[in-house]
Design an enzyme around this catalytic site. Sequence first.
Site, PDB file in Angstrom:
ATOM      1  N   LYS A   1      13.801 -33.602  18.159  1.00  0.00           N
ATOM      2  CA  LYS A   1      12.755 -34.135  17.289  1.00  0.00           C
ATOM      3  C   LYS A   1      13.199 -35.407  16.583  1.00  0.00           C
ATOM      4  O   LYS A   1      12.414 -36.331  16.432  1.00  0.00           O
ATOM      5  CB  LYS A   1      12.326 -33.095  16.253  1.00  0.00           C
TER       6      LYS A   1
ATOM      7  N   LYS B   1       8.418 -28.769  27.318  1.00  0.00           N
ATOM      8  CA  LYS B   1       7.443 -27.837  26.769  1.00  0.00           C
ATOM      9  C   LYS B   1       6.221 -28.555  26.197  1.00  0.00           C
ATOM     10  O   LYS B   1       6.330 -29.664  25.687  1.00  0.00           O
ATOM     11  CB  LYS B   1       8.092 -26.948  25.702  1.00  0.00           C
TER      12      LYS B   1
ATOM     13  N   LYS C   1       3.019 -29.798  19.992  1.00  0.00           N
ATOM     14  CA  LYS C   1       2.076 -30.469  19.091  1.00  0.00           C
ATOM     15  C   LYS C   1       2.506 -31.884  18.797  1.00  0.00           C
ATOM     16  O   LYS C   1       1.692 -32.760  18.577  1.00  0.00           O
ATOM     17  CB  LYS C   1       2.049 -29.741  17.742  1.00  0.00           C
TER      18      LYS C   1
HETATM   19  P1  ATP Z   1       6.091 -29.032  17.036  1.00  0.00           P
HETATM   20  O1  ATP Z   1       6.272 -29.821  18.292  1.00  0.00           O
HETATM   21  O2  ATP Z   1       5.546 -29.849  15.885  1.00  0.00           O
HETATM   22  O3  ATP Z   1       7.285 -28.199  16.665  1.00  0.00           O
HETATM   23  P2  ATP Z   1       4.906 -26.816  18.380  1.00  0.00           P
HETATM   24  O4  ATP Z   1       3.976 -27.192  19.448  1.00  0.00           O
HETATM   25  O5  ATP Z   1       6.287 -26.405  18.747  1.00  0.00           O
HETATM   26  O6  ATP Z   1       4.906 -28.009  17.338  1.00  0.00           O
HETATM   27  P3  ATP Z   1       4.924 -24.805  16.320  1.00  0.00           P
HETATM   28  O7  ATP Z   1       3.932 -24.654  15.218  1.00  0.00           O
HETATM   29  O8  ATP Z   1       6.266 -25.365  16.004  1.00  0.00           O
HETATM   30  O9  ATP Z   1       4.233 -25.675  17.481  1.00  0.00           O
HETATM   31  O10 ATP Z   1       5.133 -23.398  17.022  1.00  0.00           O
HETATM   32  C1  ATP Z   1       4.288 -22.275  16.843  1.00  0.00           C
HETATM   33  C2  ATP Z   1       4.654 -21.212  17.850  1.00  0.00           C
HETATM   34  O11 ATP Z   1       4.281 -21.636  19.154  1.00  0.00           O
HETATM   35  C3  ATP Z   1       6.156 -20.909  17.917  1.00  0.00           C
HETATM   36  O12 ATP Z   1       6.310 -19.499  18.030  1.00  0.00           O
HETATM   37  C4  ATP Z   1       6.599 -21.573  19.173  1.00  0.00           C
HETATM   38  O13 ATP Z   1       7.701 -20.906  19.764  1.00  0.00           O
HETATM   39  C5  ATP Z   1       5.373 -21.446  20.046  1.00  0.00           C
HETATM   40  N1  ATP Z   1       5.301 -22.489  21.066  1.00  0.00           N
HETATM   41  C6  ATP Z   1       5.259 -23.820  20.815  1.00  0.00           C
HETATM   42  N2  ATP Z   1       5.189 -24.509  21.963  1.00  0.00           N
HETATM   43  C7  ATP Z   1       5.198 -23.584  22.964  1.00  0.00           C
HETATM   44  C8  ATP Z   1       5.147 -23.665  24.387  1.00  0.00           C
HETATM   45  N3  ATP Z   1       5.053 -24.829  25.002  1.00  0.00           N
HETATM   46  N4  ATP Z   1       5.165 -22.513  25.118  1.00  0.00           N
HETATM   47  C9  ATP Z   1       5.245 -21.320  24.494  1.00  0.00           C
HETATM   48  N5  ATP Z   1       5.301 -21.177  23.153  1.00  0.00           N
HETATM   49  C10 ATP Z   1       5.278 -22.286  22.408  1.00  0.00           C
HETATM   50 MG    MG Z   2       7.786 -26.207  17.160  1.00  0.00          MG
END
Ligand code: ATP
Ligand code: MG
Length: 329
Positions: free
Chosen positions: A112, A194, A197
């Site tokens: 990040k 992955k 967000k």
């Molecule tokens: P950021 O990139 O800002 O960290 P994020 O997409 O990882 O955002 P989070 O709010 O950090 O979203 O994560 C919320 C939940 O979603 C966590 O349990 C995380 O493990 C899960 N998660 C996030 N991205 C994935 C993915 N690509 N596949 C499966 N689970 C995911």
């Molecule tokens: Mg995350």
Amino acid sequence: RPRVLSGIQPTAGSFHLGNYLGAVRQWVALQEAHDAFYCVVDLHAITVEQDPKTLRQNTRVSAAQLLALGIDPDRATLFVQSHVPEHAQLGWVMQCMTGFGEASRMTQFKDKSARQEQSVGVGLFTYPILQAADILLYQAHYVPVGEDQRQHLELTRDLATRFNSRYGKTFRLPEAYIVKDTAKIFDLQDPTSKMSKSVPGGVVELLEDPKRSAKKIRSAVTDTGREIVFDVENKPGVSNLLSIYSALTDRTVESLVQDYDGKGYGDLKKDLGEVFTEWVTPVQERVKTYLDDVASLDKILARGAERAREVASGTLRRTYEKIGFVLPE
Ligand code: ATP
Ligand code: MG
């Protein structure tokens, strides 16, 4: 009933398919037989710069999505992290338990911070420690998360172990609850990283126009060859689409592979676009209903925070006592 705790960031208004399939879907399933605590982690969101108005809106949008996706506030405790000040308080204690080198090994920080264009704040560096506090406050048995959180959960266990051996048994050691098939949903444009967000690209957002999602699915990067088979190593793009399809329809990947025998990538993508649209349309309608009545939504969150504080304040008090703080009367 075993306790579970998990959180989701309100950084982007909309959740994406990875959030749902990797995490929230499990939250919904677990609330039946578990004492479940789910929070919108706004303290974590400010580890990168947020516009205040947008953050406020996105926090409510996140809560509305959780409700729309099936979190039942009469069964699970749904709350906003900043409503429960004990998170920040135990977070500080946990920071004092963490080695600098230990925190430096967190790979998500490396990823990040490398992507950040603005200067990188210390909060982004210490965020896994706050996350440890989030979990330990509730004495959670299980933490339903995606695969990307495994390392952070290990840190949580290490910190709990260290605290317990220094001050006497205080925290339960939580276990990750990761569902293998959907532990990691990949970016449609880059199926080796992955879906996230904070990385624009092939991200299927639950609140965008489903036509846009269907288009993203149709233009997903697939692989050389034309056969539809599940092979993560050699066909990460197609395999990702099959995982998503399977999860949304509760059909096995094997039966999908059989069905698509002789058909092309185009057919698979077109059908998946339709499957997604059909699934997401009623979800979007429910989100809208919750957001049309913000007063009721805020009331649900206030009720959740009250219940969360009952548990969190007890743990914090015991922790402060163990450390040697003079407890206020
Ligand atoms: P950021 O990139 O800002 O960290 P994020 O997409 O990882 O955002 P989070 O709010 O950090 O979203 O994560 C919320 C939940 O979603 C966590 O349990 C995380 O493990 C899960 N998660 C996030 N991205 C994935 C993915 N690509 N596949 C499966 N689970 C995911
Ligand atoms: Mg995350």
